[in-house]
Design a protein around this motif. Structure first.
Motif, PDB file in Angstrom:
ATOM      1  N   ALA A 191       2.320  14.247  -8.983  1.00 28.33           N
ATOM      2  CA  ALA A 191       3.173  15.423  -9.065  1.00 28.33           C
ATOM      3  C   ALA A 191       3.474  15.640 -10.564  1.00 28.33           C
ATOM      4  O   ALA A 191       3.721  16.774 -11.067  1.00 28.33           O
ATOM      5  N   ALA A 192       3.997  14.473 -11.357  1.00 24.29           N
ATOM      6  CA  ALA A 192       4.295  14.844 -12.660  1.00 24.29           C
ATOM      7  C   ALA A 192       3.162  15.307 -13.508  1.00 24.29           C
ATOM      8  O   ALA A 192       3.362  16.458 -14.303  1.00 24.29           O
ATOM      9  N   ALA A 193       1.690  15.023 -13.230  1.00 21.38           N
ATOM     10  CA  ALA A 193       0.745  15.579 -13.955  1.00 21.38           C
ATOM     11  C   ALA A 193       0.373  16.919 -13.503  1.00 21.38           C
ATOM     12  O   ALA A 193       0.366  17.773 -14.367  1.00 21.38           O
ATOM     13  N   VAL A 212       1.621   6.814  -6.827  1.00 24.00           N
ATOM     14  CA  VAL A 212       0.378   7.540  -7.175  1.00 24.00           C
ATOM     15  C   VAL A 212       0.815   9.047  -6.899  1.00 24.00           C
ATOM     16  O   VAL A 212       0.668   9.929  -7.684  1.00 24.00           O
ATOM     17  N   GLY A 213       1.688   9.090  -5.778  1.00 21.15           N
ATOM     18  CA  GLY A 213       2.034  10.599  -5.614  1.00 21.15           C
ATOM     19  C   GLY A 213       2.916  11.066  -6.497  1.00 21.15           C
ATOM     20  O   GLY A 213       2.960  12.102  -6.973  1.00 21.15           O
ATOM     21  N   ALA A 214       3.927  10.131  -7.228  1.00 21.46           N
ATOM     22  CA  ALA A 214       4.795  10.612  -8.161  1.00 21.46           C
ATOM     23  C   ALA A 214       4.078  10.897  -9.542  1.00 21.46           C
ATOM     24  O   ALA A 214       4.462  12.032 -10.045  1.00 21.46           O
ATOM     25  N   VAL A 229       0.703  -1.018   0.004  1.00 22.57           N
ATOM     26  CA  VAL A 229       0.108   0.035   0.026  1.00 22.57           C
ATOM     27  C   VAL A 229       0.988   1.352  -0.020  1.00 22.57           C
ATOM     28  O   VAL A 229       0.508   2.110  -0.611  1.00 22.57           O
ATOM     29  N   VAL A 230       1.737   1.144   0.724  1.00 21.23           N
ATOM     30  CA  VAL A 230       2.870   2.499   0.798  1.00 21.23           C
ATOM     31  C   VAL A 230       3.337   2.603  -0.411  1.00 21.23           C
ATOM     32  O   VAL A 230       3.633   3.873  -1.079  1.00 21.23           O
TER      33      VAL A 230
END
Length: 263
Positions: free
Chosen positions: A171-173, A166-168, A159-160
């Motif tokens: 951030a790219a989007a 998902v966070g990366a 999960v981590v």
């Protein structure tokens, strides 16, 4: 202190709590005489249920005390709080006894301590007793719990990792969208400058057209004046008030001028 004078509900709760505390006292005295571990375990479970019930009643007692606090005198409120603290202290003493007996039995325990928001020192304990299990069963159960814990840890790691990915991606989007927004802002600035320049050019063209119209109107008036003089001169050639137009002489004068030139 007779609580019936303060409130019937408080008196009823006080009686129920005192009854359970007496049952707990007698139960632990009886527990000392029991030699069979299985019977001791069952007796401890019954006493634990009684302690839970006593805790619930003490909470209700505390709630009633707080509801009656504004209607009672400070002395009565102090006595009620002292009585509540005495109940809690006695209940916690039985909880400590229960822990000691469970430890002496060598049982496996799972304990949960719960202190409510009021900070009154309540202790809630849930015990899982395993006196009837063999050593092999206890080892198998422990290994199973360890396997389940390892699996839970692996799921947590996954999960981590998914969260980090998902966070990366997010951030790219966001970065790409920010660059696109900056490009759109620059294009809008260019369009605004072009529109402003075009507006200035339109104003200059408008001023030039207005000037050309004035000149054309003036020339048109001059032509009309010349045509008017010619017409008047033709219609009334003997009128001396009308000036001659250069290059245009009356017919008689033109004959004299021709004769003079001929000679």
């Amino acid at each position: 202190m007779d609580l019936s004078a303060v409130g019937e509900e408080l008196a009823l709760l006080d009686g129920q709590i005192n009854d359970i505390l007496r049952v707990l006292s007698n139960g632990f005295q009886k527990l000392e005489k029991i030699k069979d571990p299985n019977r001791q375990s069952r007796q401890l479970e019954e006493l634990t249920e009684k302690m839970r019930e006593c805790k619930r009643l003490i909470k209700e007692f505390d709630r009633e005390v707080k509801e009656e606090e504004r209607r009672n005198t400070p002395d009565i409120n102090r006595l009620l709080n002292d009585k509540k603290q005495s109940m809690i202290k006695e209940l916690n003493s039985y909880v400590t006894l229960k822990k000691q007996y469970a430890s002496n039995l060598g049982n496996k325990r799972i304990e949960l301590f719960d202190a409510p928001g009021g900070g009154d020192g309540f202790v809630e304990e849930n015990a899982v007793l395993a006196s009837s299990m063999t050593n092999q069963q206890l080892m198998d159960t422990g290994n199973k719990m360890m396997d389940e814990t390892d699996q839970a840890i692996e799921r947590t790691k996954k999960v981590v990792e998914d969260t980090v990915n998902v966070g990366a991606e997010t951030a790219a989007a966001l970065k790409a969208q920010t660059e696109q927004m900056n490009k759109i802002v620059n294009e809008l600035d260019s369009i605004h400058f072009s529109i402003k320049k075009a507006s200035q050019m339109v104003k200059e063209i408008g001023r030039q057209v207005a000037t050309d119209r004035c000149i054309m109107s003036l020339l048109f008036l001059i032509v009309l004046g010349v045509i008017a003089i010619i017409i008047v001169k033709i219609v009334n050639p003997h009128n001396k008030d009308i000036p001659d137009i250069p290059g245009l002489a009356p017919p008689a004068n033109r004959k004299l001028l021709w004769f003079h030139n001929y000679r």
